[in-house]
Design an enzyme around this catalytic site. Structure first.
Site, PDB file in Angstrom:
ATOM      1  N   CYS A  50     -30.386  30.460 -48.252  1.00 46.21           N
ATOM      2  CA  CYS A  50     -31.203  32.112 -48.526  1.00 46.21           C
ATOM      3  C   CYS A  50     -30.630  32.810 -49.658  1.00 46.21           C
ATOM      4  CB  CYS A  50     -31.530  32.145 -47.086  1.00 46.21           C
ATOM      5  SG  CYS A  50     -33.019  31.926 -46.193  1.00 46.21           S
ATOM      6  N   ASP A  61     -31.020  19.776 -27.593  1.00 48.30           N
ATOM      7  CA  ASP A  61     -30.899  18.624 -28.982  1.00 48.30           C
ATOM      8  C   ASP A  61     -32.255  18.432 -29.205  1.00 48.30           C
ATOM      9  OD1 ASP A  61     -32.487  15.805 -28.654  1.00 48.30           O
ATOM     10  OD2 ASP A  61     -31.739  16.392 -26.745  1.00 48.30           O
ATOM     11  N   CYS A 117     -31.622  36.161 -43.241  1.00 43.02           N
ATOM     12  CA  CYS A 117     -30.811  35.300 -43.047  1.00 43.02           C
ATOM     13  C   CYS A 117     -29.800  34.671 -44.538  1.00 43.02           C
ATOM     14  CB  CYS A 117     -31.475  33.894 -43.356  1.00 43.02           C
ATOM     15  SG  CYS A 117     -30.712  32.433 -43.274  1.00 43.02           S
TER      16      CYS A 117
END
Length: 368
Positions: free
Chosen positions: A306, A263, A301
């Site tokens: 994108c 994380d 992407c």
């Protein structure tokens, strides 16, 4: 909670598994975006889901201060409160408390000033567990002392023993059986302390284990050493969580050494300052070079940002101080991390993690 180890990479320590929780199955290795105040900054839960996030974090310390765990509990727990129906992990608040100025640490817990009211607050293992039980996350963390770097060995040894005592107290304080309590291994950069702490923590039989006290300024080389000196003492049949990590290169090195869960606030924090991740390294969209650049953030992407917008448009949004700049940049960065983790899992399944890591870093670090 059940953890199933599906596959081990043949040439590295990388592992592929599944973690079953009351709110769904998590595919590991996994990166967990951080929603400090029960919210992902600049993103709705629907957008976080669309990016592929399987589990998110919330912060025990901050939620205790505001709005308070009793209010969250009355709302039906964190899942209901923040409209997130997938797994949630809450930390114990230890890292936040020990990064505060003017805190006072005793053998029983920690005293610190309430950042809003200025009142003195006391947090100990039993209180940390009670708060997390009221919040209702699927995975909760034991209360530990996060050791600063650098520190002398005597202090590290005393602190590590304290973390072990507190871990026992956390186990005794837990009443809910639908939450998985993870123990946290400390020990700074000292291999004998890490080994001792890991062995004693494992003897307490937690359903999962975390490595804490990294990402406190020690750098990548020491991070690799800490993971390498700790992971071998953690059981294979339980999940391994490296707390507060981090950058793509940190994650890849740690997956190679057998870690399953990660994380960090980096994806969204970097996004808000116009720093975006691509397979060719990080780019800063406020740079003048992007003013007339009509390519997507990353041509490879397929995230919402994108698919629909250009670097020139985001350059304009950041310069105009539009809120949408942080939204689109955050969507892209979180998607980048989720996509990287999906590729990591596939590479482990196909016994080619080392090759994947080499090719990824070749392109990523070259552009960085």
């Amino acid at each position: 909670m059940q953890f199933r180890l599906i596959k081990k990479d043949k040439t590295t320590g990388a592992r592929r598994g599944t973690l079953t929780t009351p709110h769904g199955v998590i595919e590991t290795p996994i990166f967990m975006p951080v929603g400090t105040h029960a919210a992902m900054k600049a993103m709705t839960p629907a957008q976080v889901k669309e990016c592929g996030a399987q589990i998110i974090l919330a912060n025990t310390y901050h939620l205790h201060l505001r709005p308070g765990e009793s209010l969250v509990e009355k709302a039906g727990g964190l899942h209901s409160f923040m409209a997130w129906d997938r797994p949630i992990l809450t930390d114990s608040g230890g890292f936040q408390v020990f990064s505060l100025p003017n805190k006072r640490i005793t053998e029983d817990g920690a005293y610190f000033k309430h950042e809003i009211t200025g009142e003195e607050v006391f947090l100990d293992p039993a209180k940390a567990i009670a708060i997390q039980e009221a919040l209702g996350a699927d995975i909760i963390m034991a209360f530990d002392e996060c050791i600063p770097y650098p520190c002398d060995k005597q202090y590290a040894a005393q602190s590590t023993r304290k973390t072990l005592r507190w871990a026992e107290q956390c186990k005794k304080a837990q009443t809910r059986k639908d939450q998985a309590l993870f123990g946290i291994v400390q020990g700074s950069t000292f291999s004998d302390l890490r080994e001792m702490c890991a062995k004693e923590m494992v003897a307490m039989d937690f359903p999962g284990y975390a490595i804490g006290g990294v990402s406190v300024g020690e750098g990548l080389e020491l991070l690799k050493k800490v993971v390498a000196m700790t992971a071998p003492f953690l059981p294979e049949n339980k999940p391994r969580y490296l707390m507060g990590v981090g950058l793509p290169e940190d994650i890849l090195e740690s997956v190679e050494r057998g870690m399953d869960m990660f994380d960090c606030v980096i994806p969204t924090r970097y996004a808000r300052s116009a720093t975006l991740f691509t397979n060719r390294g990080r780019i800063r969209l406020t740079h003048k070079n992007y003013r007339r650049d009509f390519y997507p953030i990353d041509p490879n992407c397929d995230c919402y940002a994108c698919r629909n917008f250009s670097r020139a448009y985001l350059h304009h949004l950041f310069n105009a101080n539009e809120v949408l700049s942080a939204v689109l940049a955050s969507i892209h960065n979180v998607h980048f991390y989720m996509n990287m983790m999906a590729e990591i899992r596939i590479s482990i399944e196909e016994d080619r993690f080392a090759e994947y890591k080499r090719v990824f870093l070749e392109g990523y670090l070259k552009g960085k």
